[in-house]
Design a protein around this motif. Structure first.
Motif, short mmCIF file in Angstrom:
data_model
loop_
_atom_site.label_atom_id
_atom_site.label_comp_id
_atom_site.label_asym_id
_atom_site.label_seq_id
_atom_site.Cartn_x
_atom_site.Cartn_y
_atom_site.Cartn_z
N GLU A 138 -12.30 84.17 -34.32
CA GLU A 138 -12.83 83.11 -33.47
C GLU A 138 -12.66 81.76 -34.16
N HIS A 191 -14.67 78.20 -34.57
CA HIS A 191 -15.92 77.45 -34.36
C HIS A 191 -16.04 76.37 -35.43
N THR A 207 -20.62 76.48 -33.90
CA THR A 207 -21.10 77.15 -32.69
C THR A 207 -20.91 78.66 -32.84
N ARG A 208 -21.32 79.39 -31.84
CA ARG A 208 -21.16 80.84 -31.82
C ARG A 208 -20.48 81.25 -30.53
N TYR A 209 -20.04 82.50 -30.46
CA TYR A 209 -19.33 83.05 -29.30
C TYR A 209 -19.98 82.66 -27.98
N SER A 250 -22.21 80.35 -27.20
CA SER A 250 -22.71 78.98 -27.03
C SER A 250 -22.00 78.27 -25.88
N ALA A 289 -19.35 76.04 -27.22
CA ALA A 289 -18.33 76.63 -28.10
C ALA A 289 -16.95 76.15 -27.64
#
Length: 126
Positions: A64, A66, A70-72, A74, A77
């Motif tokens: 990923e 980011h 951020t996170r998956y 969000s 994101a």
């Protein structure tokens, strides 16, 4: 359908699109990735407009991107075309609300999970 491989090409594909309206269908807001049961997918009002999947790659990366922590899931994101999960997505247009949506299927063991996220052009990055 030729796959989109860059942020610039994705922005170009969406350029000139109508301004989205608030969604009143079964999809809901989908600001971040949401699991969406197949019965909630409004197939009659959806049109596939692009794919971010490269047909030459059998198993795209699970890495990923980011850069701002951020996170998956969000809502803010980044949409990084060559990174997971975007590298497994198709881009759809909803005729009812004029939104563009990203959709992919998560496969895990015996579980199949369709996931949807509204495509916010401000979040598209390389």
């Amino acid at each position: 359908m030729e796959p989109i491989q860059t942020a610039a090409k994705l922005r170009q594909t969406l350029a000139g699109a109508s301004t989205p309206r608030a969604c009143t269908c079964a999809l809901g807001a989908c600001a971040g990735w949401e699991s969406l049961a197949e019965y909630r997918w409004e197939a009659r009002q959806m049109t596939q407009v692009a794919t971010l999947r490269d047909p030459a790659i059998d198993e795209p990366t699970l890495e990923e991107r980011h850069p701002n922590g951020t996170r998956y899931g969000s809502p803010d994101a980044p949409i990084a075309v060559q990174f997971f999960p975007y590298n497994r997505c198709d881009v759809w247009h909803c005729a009812q609300c004029d939104r563009h949506l990203l959709r992919y299927t998560e496969f895990g063991g015996y579980n199949v999970d369709h996931r949807v996220r509204a495509l916010a052009t401000d979040n598209i990055i390389d």
